[in-house]
Write a protein that holds these residues in place. Structure first.
Motif, PDB file in Angstrom:
ATOM      1  N   THR A  68       0.862  -1.185   0.000  1.00  0.00           N
ATOM      2  CA  THR A  68       0.000   0.000   0.000  1.00  0.00           C
ATOM      3  C   THR A  68       0.891   1.223   0.000  1.00  0.00           C
ATOM      4  OG1 THR A  68      -1.758   1.169   1.202  1.00  0.00           O
ATOM      5  CG2 THR A  68      -0.158  -0.019   2.529  1.00  0.00           C
ATOM      6  N   LEU A  69       0.509   2.239  -0.794  1.00  0.00           N
ATOM      7  CA  LEU A  69       1.326   3.445  -0.966  1.00  0.00           C
ATOM      8  C   LEU A  69       0.487   4.693  -0.741  1.00  0.00           C
ATOM      9  CD1 LEU A  69       3.208   2.536  -4.283  1.00  0.00           C
ATOM     10  CD2 LEU A  69       4.176   2.526  -1.981  1.00  0.00           C
ATOM     11  N   PRO A  70       1.108   5.784  -0.307  1.00  0.00           N
ATOM     12  CA  PRO A  70       0.378   7.057  -0.241  1.00  0.00           C
ATOM     13  C   PRO A  70      -0.090   7.458  -1.634  1.00  0.00           C
ATOM     14  CG  PRO A  70       2.498   7.212   0.887  1.00  0.00           C
ATOM     15  CD  PRO A  70       2.508   5.920   0.128  1.00  0.00           C
ATOM     16  N   GLN A  71      -1.234   8.095  -1.707  1.00  0.00           N
ATOM     17  CA  GLN A  71      -1.766   8.513  -3.000  1.00  0.00           C
ATOM     18  C   GLN A  71      -0.797   9.478  -3.683  1.00  0.00           C
ATOM     19  OE1 GLN A  71      -5.686  10.161  -2.728  1.00  0.00           O
ATOM     20  NE2 GLN A  71      -6.079  10.002  -4.918  1.00  0.00           N
ATOM     21  N   GLY A  72      -0.538   9.244  -4.963  1.00  0.00           N
ATOM     22  CA  GLY A  72       0.338  10.107  -5.742  1.00  0.00           C
ATOM     23  C   GLY A  72       1.812   9.766  -5.626  1.00  0.00           C
ATOM     24  N   CYS A  73       2.139   8.719  -4.868  1.00  0.00           N
ATOM     25  CA  CYS A  73       3.544   8.325  -4.700  1.00  0.00           C
ATOM     26  C   CYS A  73       3.807   7.014  -5.433  1.00  0.00           C
ATOM     27  CB  CYS A  73       3.880   8.181  -3.213  1.00  0.00           C
ATOM     28  SG  CYS A  73       3.726   9.722  -2.277  1.00  0.00           S
ATOM     29  N   GLU A  74       5.075   6.684  -5.558  1.00  0.00           N
ATOM     30  CA  GLU A  74       5.447   5.483  -6.290  1.00  0.00           C
ATOM     31  C   GLU A  74       6.534   4.717  -5.553  1.00  0.00           C
ATOM     32  OE1 GLU A  74       6.858   6.969 -10.015  1.00  0.00           O
ATOM     33  OE2 GLU A  74       8.846   7.471  -9.241  1.00  0.00           O
ATOM     34  N   LEU A  75       6.663   3.469  -5.943  1.00  0.00           N
ATOM     35  CA  LEU A  75       7.683   2.608  -5.362  1.00  0.00           C
ATOM     36  C   LEU A  75       8.951   2.703  -6.188  1.00  0.00           C
ATOM     37  CD1 LEU A  75       7.359   0.673  -2.940  1.00  0.00           C
ATOM     38  CD2 LEU A  75       7.168  -1.199  -4.575  1.00  0.00           C
ATOM     39  N   GLN A  76      10.106   2.817  -5.533  1.00  0.00           N
ATOM     40  CA  GLN A  76      11.382   2.785  -6.235  1.00  0.00           C
ATOM     41  C   GLN A  76      12.311   1.781  -5.561  1.00  0.00           C
ATOM     42  OE1 GLN A  76      13.281   6.544  -6.973  1.00  0.00           O
ATOM     43  NE2 GLN A  76      11.496   7.419  -7.974  1.00  0.00           N
ATOM     44  N   GLN A  77      13.119   1.133  -6.401  1.00  0.00           N
ATOM     45  CA  GLN A  77      14.075   0.147  -5.898  1.00  0.00           C
ATOM     46  C   GLN A  77      15.320   0.878  -5.413  1.00  0.00           C
ATOM     47  OE1 GLN A  77      13.168  -3.395  -6.616  1.00  0.00           O
ATOM     48  NE2 GLN A  77      14.377  -3.512  -4.768  1.00  0.00           N
ATOM     49  N   ALA A  78      15.591   0.789  -4.118  1.00  0.00           N
ATOM     50  CA  ALA A  78      16.741   1.482  -3.543  1.00  0.00           C
ATOM     51  C   ALA A  78      17.906   0.550  -3.277  1.00  0.00           C
ATOM     52  CB  ALA A  78      16.344   2.177  -2.242  1.00  0.00           C
ATOM     53  N   ALA A  79      17.616  -0.736  -3.095  1.00  0.00           N
ATOM     54  CA  ALA A  79      18.673  -1.676  -2.723  1.00  0.00           C
ATOM     55  C   ALA A  79      18.342  -3.052  -3.257  1.00  0.00           C
ATOM     56  CB  ALA A  79      18.826  -1.721  -1.207  1.00  0.00           C
ATOM     57  N   ALA A  80      19.352  -3.874  -3.371  1.00  0.00           N
ATOM     58  CA  ALA A  80      19.186  -5.272  -3.758  1.00  0.00           C
ATOM     59  C   ALA A  80      20.211  -6.095  -3.004  1.00  0.00           C
ATOM     60  CB  ALA A  80      19.351  -5.446  -5.265  1.00  0.00           C
ATOM     61  N   GLN A  81      19.890  -7.352  -2.821  1.00  0.00           N
ATOM     62  CA  GLN A  81      20.750  -8.231  -2.027  1.00  0.00           C
ATOM     63  C   GLN A  81      20.924  -9.568  -2.742  1.00  0.00           C
ATOM     64  OE1 GLN A  81      20.648 -10.444   2.375  1.00  0.00           O
ATOM     65  NE2 GLN A  81      19.433  -8.608   2.032  1.00  0.00           N
ATOM     66  N   PHE A  82      22.162 -10.013  -2.823  1.00  0.00           N
ATOM     67  CA  PHE A  82      22.448 -11.327  -3.370  1.00  0.00           C
ATOM     68  C   PHE A  82      22.238 -12.397  -2.301  1.00  0.00           C
ATOM     69  CE2 PHE A  82      25.195  -8.493  -5.888  1.00  0.00           C
ATOM     70  CZ  PHE A  82      24.842  -8.866  -7.174  1.00  0.00           C
ATOM     71  N   ARG A  83      21.773 -13.550  -2.717  1.00  0.00           N
ATOM     72  CA  ARG A  83      21.673 -14.659  -1.769  1.00  0.00           C
ATOM     73  C   ARG A  83      23.066 -15.079  -1.297  1.00  0.00           C
ATOM     74  NH1 ARG A  83      17.046 -17.811  -1.205  1.00  0.00           N
ATOM     75  NH2 ARG A  83      15.258 -17.067  -2.391  1.00  0.00           N
ATOM     76  N   ARG A  84      24.017 -15.042  -2.212  1.00  0.00           N
ATOM     77  CA  ARG A  84      25.405 -15.370  -1.869  1.00  0.00           C
ATOM     78  C   ARG A  84      26.300 -14.213  -2.284  1.00  0.00           C
ATOM     79  NH1 ARG A  84      26.079 -21.379  -4.360  1.00  0.00           N
ATOM     80  NH2 ARG A  84      25.127 -20.327  -6.153  1.00  0.00           N
ATOM     81  N   HIS A  85      27.402 -14.031  -1.569  1.00  0.00           N
ATOM     82  CA  HIS A  85      28.329 -12.946  -1.891  1.00  0.00           C
ATOM     83  C   HIS A  85      28.894 -13.124  -3.306  1.00  0.00           C
ATOM     84  CE1 HIS A  85      28.282 -12.695   2.512  1.00  0.00           C
ATOM     85  NE2 HIS A  85      28.781 -11.480   2.402  1.00  0.00           N
TER      86      HIS A  85
END
Length: 212
Positions: free
Chosen positions: A118-135
């Protein structure tokens, strides 16, 4: 069963096996809420917003200028009820700086692991980070969008880093979570007044709901 059908089934099974193996290397993402219309971009924690709006988890915010101090104090809250988890999270936090790669001048493609949001009206989701399962071979565990990171306040940074720490624990089993929904819930719970003022039984219920 015809020979053509047998070949088709074998091909599908082989394709599935390769997909399952490749899935072990998929990155799992940390999202933030971006609200346009401001000259300087501002970002909010998806976990904390969703925690308040969906789960009635009011954040008990920590006023510090260093996100690492905030995360450490959040881990202190866990330590009251769960010594082993707090020790694990402190190791993850200690190693975070040496395991993260800040990526400049790039936009991250969306990693489809959010589940219901759920997001505030008028806002959007952005990808800020990602994680590998293994280094990676160079020891990288996380990648962060440096443009977004530079415009986040310490509290939002702390929430994102804690999200990645919680997600890292969730990924320790080979199956891992199907979505990050329960990770977001647990991150929001740790930030909340319910965690700050709750009992060991309250924490146990929250932990169980999060799948830990």
């Amino acid at each position: 069963m015809s020979m053509t059908f047998k070949i088709l089934i074998s091909t599908l099974l082989l394709s599935f096996s390769f997909s399952a193996f490749a899935g072990d290397e998929l990155q799992n993402g940390g999202d933030i809420i971006a609200c346009p219309g401001l000259e300087i971009p501002t970002y909010r924690s998806l976990d904390l917003y969703e925690g308040k709006m969906v789960y009635n988890l009011e954040p008990a915010l920590i006023d510090q200028s260093d996100y690492r101090v905030i995360v450490s104090k959040l881990i202190d809250r866990i330590e009251k009820f769960d010594m082993n988890r707090s020790k694990l999270y402190r190791v993850f936090l200690k190693n975070f700086a040496s395991e993260v790669q800040m990526i400049p001048g790039s936009e991250f493609g969306n990693i489809k692991d959010e589940g219901f949001i759920t997001l505030p009206q008028g806002c959007e989701l952005q990808q800020a980070a990602a994680q590998f399962r293994r280094h990676t071979p160079d020891g990288i565990k996380y990648i962060f969008n440096s443009a977004i990171w530079s415009n986040m306040n310490p509290m939002t940074r702390a929430a994102l880093v804690l999200h990645e720490i919680v997600y890292r624990e969730a990924l320790m089993p080979k199956t891992g979570p199907a979505t990050s929904a329960k990770v977001r819930y647990f991150t929001a719970y740790i930030h909340s007044t319910k965690m700050l003022n709750g009992t060991r039984a309250d924490y146990a219920k929250a932990k169980a709901f999060a799948g830990f």
